[in-house]
Design an enzyme around this catalytic site. Structure first.
Site, mmCIF file in Angstrom:
data_model
loop_
_atom_site.group_PDB
_atom_site.id
_atom_site.type_symbol
_atom_site.label_atom_id
_atom_site.label_comp_id
_atom_site.label_asym_id
_atom_site.label_seq_id
_atom_site.Cartn_x
_atom_site.Cartn_y
_atom_site.Cartn_z
ATOM 1 N N GLU A 125 -1.864 -8.465 -8.317
ATOM 2 C CA GLU A 125 -0.981 -7.637 -7.483
ATOM 3 C C GLU A 125 0.159 -8.547 -7.032
ATOM 4 O O GLU A 125 -0.027 -9.427 -6.199
ATOM 5 C CB GLU A 125 -1.765 -7.090 -6.276
ATOM 6 N N ARG B 213 6.887 -9.328 -1.346
ATOM 7 C CA ARG B 213 7.161 -10.129 -0.152
ATOM 8 C C ARG B 213 8.165 -11.209 -0.481
ATOM 9 O O ARG B 213 8.530 -12.005 0.368
ATOM 10 C CB ARG B 213 5.868 -10.770 0.359
ATOM 11 N N LYS C 63 -6.254 1.660 0.019
ATOM 12 C CA LYS C 63 -6.390 0.284 0.490
ATOM 13 C C LYS C 63 -6.661 0.364 1.992
ATOM 14 O O LYS C 63 -5.988 1.124 2.696
ATOM 15 C CB LYS C 63 -5.076 -0.459 0.223
HETATM 16 C C1 3PG Z 1 -2.826 -8.030 1.147
HETATM 17 O O1 3PG Z 1 -1.709 -7.582 1.262
HETATM 18 O O2 3PG Z 1 -3.670 -7.470 0.458
HETATM 19 C C2 3PG Z 1 -3.232 -9.233 1.910
HETATM 20 O O3 3PG Z 1 -2.155 -9.891 2.461
HETATM 21 C C3 3PG Z 1 -4.070 -10.175 1.161
HETATM 22 O O4 3PG Z 1 -5.004 -10.590 2.006
HETATM 23 P P1 3PG Z 1 -5.277 -12.105 2.434
HETATM 24 O O5 3PG Z 1 -3.994 -12.781 2.644
HETATM 25 O O6 3PG Z 1 -6.071 -11.941 3.711
HETATM 26 O O7 3PG Z 1 -6.121 -12.700 1.377
#
Ligand code: 3PG
Length: 321
Positions: free
Chosen positions: A41, A45, A129
């Site tokens: 994914e 960002r 999600k």
């Molecule tokens: C996301 O957008 O899925 C999260 O930022 C990923 O999660 P993590 O940084 O806690 O691993």
């Protein structure tokens, strides 16, 4: 053909990454793939997300590419144009969801409340999600939020690490997990592809959780199975529990088969957290199962499956823990 959603669920984990440099995208995707996790994914960002999606799509034909942190329709268009096969958002945006549904684009919007889930259900969505899952209350939040909405499956993300991944995947409402712990920025910046592959291999081990279950002995006939049971009872005080086709001894580590069965001599059984995921990941490594050997539980989930072929006269099967 397996749908994108089913494939994500079979893999079990979606690495969520932020890429600042398009030159790192293909190396990263190859490292994930080599570690048994051919899905990524790529989050919006960073300004490089679209270029990275495009590069991975060009160079890694077997990679399942998703776009994450998608906030606008133009990002959906850019991502899909570059080769993204599914769209993930941190929150629930009706415009993004509607656009994806109208254009038959797989979409997994983020939710963190019953209100948002209700909106998603009204749109006919089945996979959401849940973000950020850990601060929301982890497994407990999932159970509470799933209770009113039958048939909804979650992709939890936000605070998932190797240590809690197994607990999440064991939850019946969890479809797969997402997280960045296999490919943090420092590893990507250092181009530590071997380190990322290693983390992916460990993640797959955690997903599958293989442990030895039992050895099955082909006794040939019921009478011979009873003789065998008598021996283990008298010589080793092993209690026996008789089933329809076999007798389990002791703490179920020996199974005496009452009729001819798979394997020249018998079989070896291994527990796994998920037979569906075990079949996928073993298949990726070149070991396929015999389709006709797959057994299902009362809810339609896979209970056990035998690999094709034998190992030194023993068939091998996986069985749900
Ligand atoms: C996301 O957008 O899925 C999260 O930022 C990923 O999660 P993590 O940084 O806690 O691993």
């Amino acid at each position: 053909m397996v749908s994108i959603m089913d494939r994500i669920s079979q893999i079990g984990f979606v690495p969520v990454v932020a890429l600042h440099d398009v030159k790192k995208a293909v190396g990263l995707a190859r490292a994930l793939e080599a570690g048994g996790i051919p899905v990524i994914e790529v989050t919006y960002r960073t300004a490089k997300a679209s270029d990275c999606i495009r590069a991975i799509h060009r160079e890694c034909p077997h990679m399942l590419i998703g776009a994450g942190t998608v906030l606008t329709i133009s990002q959906v268009q850019e991502a899909v144009d570059g080769g993204a096969m599914f769209i993930v958002s941190p929150g629930y945006d009706e415009k993004v969801v509607s656009y994806c549904l109208e254009n038959r684009i797989a979409v997994i919007p983020g939710v963190s409340s019953a209100t948002e889930i209700q909106r998603a259900v009204a749109e006919g969505l089945k996979v959401l999600k849940i973000f950020p899952v850990e601060p929301l209350g982890g497994i407990s939040a999932i159970n509470f939020l799933a209770a009113p909405f039958s048939g909804i499956q979650f992709l939890p993300a936000g605070g998932i690490v190797m240590d809690n991944l197994g607990q999440y995947l064991a939850n019946e409402h969890v479809f797969a997990c997402g997280g960045g712990f296999v490919a943090r920025t420092n590893l990507i910046e250092a181009e530590d592809w071997a380190g990322i592959t290693d983390l992916c291999n460990k993640t797959v081990q955690t997903i599958l959780g293989f442990t030895f279950a039992h050895v099955g002995v082909n006794c040939g006939t019921q009478e011979k199975a009873y003789d065998c049971m008598k021996f283990f009872k008298e010589a080793f005080d092993q209690p026996a529990v008789e089933g329809r086709s076999s007798i389990f001894l002791g703490d179920r580590q020996i199974e005496l088969m009452k009729k001819p069965f798979y394997g020249t001599n018998g079989h070896l059984g291994f527990y796994t957290n998920s037979v569906e995921r075990a079949i996928y990941h073993l298949g990726q490594r070149g070991w396929d199962v015999m389709k006709e050997s797959i057994r299902y539980d009362s809810k339609g989930g896979m209970q056990s499956a035998y690999l094709q072929g034998e190992v030194n006269g023993f068939a091998v099967h996986v069985v749900k823990r």
